[in-house]
Design a protein around this motif. Structure first.
Motif, PDB file in Angstrom:
ATOM      1  N   VAL A  64     -10.919  26.217 -78.821  1.00  0.00           N
ATOM      2  CA  VAL A  64     -10.893  25.527 -77.800  1.00  0.00           C
ATOM      3  C   VAL A  64     -11.649  24.120 -77.659  1.00  0.00           C
ATOM      4  CG1 VAL A  64     -12.158  25.473 -75.468  1.00  0.00           C
ATOM      5  CG2 VAL A  64     -11.597  27.611 -76.555  1.00  0.00           C
ATOM      6  N   LEU A  65     -10.789  23.077 -77.128  1.00  0.00           N
ATOM      7  CA  LEU A  65     -10.848  21.695 -77.509  1.00  0.00           C
ATOM      8  C   LEU A  65     -11.752  20.973 -76.466  1.00  0.00           C
ATOM      9  CD1 LEU A  65      -7.530  20.974 -78.687  1.00  0.00           C
ATOM     10  CD2 LEU A  65      -9.419  21.474 -80.294  1.00  0.00           C
ATOM     11  N   VAL A  66     -12.362  21.844 -75.580  1.00  0.00           N
ATOM     12  CA  VAL A  66     -12.917  20.910 -74.496  1.00  0.00           C
ATOM     13  C   VAL A  66     -14.148  21.818 -74.113  1.00  0.00           C
ATOM     14  CG1 VAL A  66     -11.017  20.019 -73.341  1.00  0.00           C
ATOM     15  CG2 VAL A  66     -11.566  22.215 -72.612  1.00  0.00           C
ATOM     16  N   ALA A  67     -14.985  21.329 -73.392  1.00  0.00           N
ATOM     17  CA  ALA A  67     -16.305  22.114 -73.071  1.00  0.00           C
ATOM     18  C   ALA A  67     -16.668  21.742 -71.576  1.00  0.00           C
ATOM     19  CB  ALA A  67     -17.626  21.594 -73.661  1.00  0.00           C
ATOM     20  N   VAL A  68     -17.170  22.873 -70.849  1.00  0.00           N
ATOM     21  CA  VAL A  68     -17.490  22.664 -69.470  1.00  0.00           C
ATOM     22  C   VAL A  68     -18.202  21.411 -69.029  1.00  0.00           C
ATOM     23  CG1 VAL A  68     -18.989  23.590 -67.629  1.00  0.00           C
ATOM     24  CG2 VAL A  68     -17.921  25.210 -69.351  1.00  0.00           C
ATOM     25  N   GLY A  69     -17.524  20.613 -68.083  1.00  0.00           N
ATOM     26  CA  GLY A  69     -17.845  19.393 -67.576  1.00  0.00           C
ATOM     27  C   GLY A  69     -17.123  18.125 -68.121  1.00  0.00           C
ATOM     28  N   ASP A  70     -16.458  18.638 -69.421  1.00  0.00           N
ATOM     29  CA  ASP A  70     -15.410  17.544 -69.666  1.00  0.00           C
ATOM     30  C   ASP A  70     -14.367  17.219 -68.521  1.00  0.00           C
ATOM     31  OD1 ASP A  70     -16.896  17.766 -72.139  1.00  0.00           O
ATOM     32  OD2 ASP A  70     -15.213  18.600 -73.203  1.00  0.00           O
ATOM     33  N   SER A  71     -13.873  15.943 -68.670  1.00  0.00           N
ATOM     34  CA  SER A  71     -12.927  15.602 -67.814  1.00  0.00           C
ATOM     35  C   SER A  71     -11.676  15.513 -68.721  1.00  0.00           C
ATOM     36  CB  SER A  71     -12.974  13.888 -67.429  1.00  0.00           C
ATOM     37  OG  SER A  71     -13.987  13.962 -66.471  1.00  0.00           O
ATOM     38  N   GLU A 107      -5.403  33.435 -67.972  1.00  0.00           N
ATOM     39  CA  GLU A 107      -5.949  32.360 -67.477  1.00  0.00           C
ATOM     40  C   GLU A 107      -7.069  31.911 -68.761  1.00  0.00           C
ATOM     41  OE1 GLU A 107      -7.797  33.556 -63.816  1.00  0.00           O
ATOM     42  OE2 GLU A 107      -6.186  33.280 -62.762  1.00  0.00           O
ATOM     43  N   LEU A 108      -7.042  30.781 -69.224  1.00  0.00           N
ATOM     44  CA  LEU A 108      -8.078  30.170 -70.128  1.00  0.00           C
ATOM     45  C   LEU A 108      -9.044  29.171 -69.642  1.00  0.00           C
ATOM     46  CD1 LEU A 108      -5.327  29.133 -72.856  1.00  0.00           C
ATOM     47  CD2 LEU A 108      -6.225  31.421 -72.425  1.00  0.00           C
ATOM     48  N   ILE A 109      -8.651  28.254 -68.548  1.00  0.00           N
ATOM     49  CA  ILE A 109      -9.773  27.343 -68.520  1.00  0.00           C
ATOM     50  C   ILE A 109      -9.572  27.185 -67.038  1.00  0.00           C
ATOM     51  CG2 ILE A 109     -10.355  25.008 -68.716  1.00  0.00           C
ATOM     52  CD1 ILE A 109      -9.482  25.403 -71.618  1.00  0.00           C
ATOM     53  N   GLU A 110     -10.753  26.925 -66.409  1.00  0.00           N
ATOM     54  CA  GLU A 110     -10.400  26.735 -64.857  1.00  0.00           C
ATOM     55  C   GLU A 110     -11.151  25.256 -64.572  1.00  0.00           C
ATOM     56  OE1 GLU A 110     -11.768  30.534 -62.177  1.00  0.00           O
ATOM     57  OE2 GLU A 110     -13.381  29.198 -63.010  1.00  0.00           O
ATOM     58  N   LEU A 111     -10.132  24.355 -63.934  1.00  0.00           N
ATOM     59  CA  LEU A 111     -10.481  23.041 -63.775  1.00  0.00           C
ATOM     60  C   LEU A 111     -10.742  22.757 -61.995  1.00  0.00           C
ATOM     61  CD1 LEU A 111      -7.579  21.066 -65.543  1.00  0.00           C
ATOM     62  CD2 LEU A 111      -9.807  21.672 -66.307  1.00  0.00           C
TER      63      LEU A 111
END
Length: 70
Positions: free
Chosen positions: A15-22, A65-69
């Motif tokens: 996973v290349l992003v974290a919660v709060g990342d744009s 579903e992997l990530i919610e934006l």
């Protein structure tokens, strides 16, 4: 709110992003491993990461579903 889905079945290798990342449209947010190949998963829309629904090492099916934006 939009969601990022797995494009094929495989292991969620990274996973290349974290919660709060744009994230921006087209940005790689995760990498799947399937049949010894690395498959990048890109965001179809821009936004901020609200939730990461699967963890590294999880097996995912196509369409999961992997990530919610937001």
């Amino acid at each position: 709110m939009s969601k990022i889905h797995a494009s094929m079945a495989g292991n969620l290798w990274k996973v290349l992003v974290a919660v709060g990342d744009s994230v921006s449209e087209g940005q790689e947010v995760a990498i799947l491993e399937s049949m010894k190949m690395e498959i990048p998963i890109g965001s179809e829309k821009g936004g901020r990461v609200k939730n990461i629904l699967k963890q590294e090492g999880d097996f995912v099916n196509e369409g999961d579903e992997l990530i919610e934006l937001e």
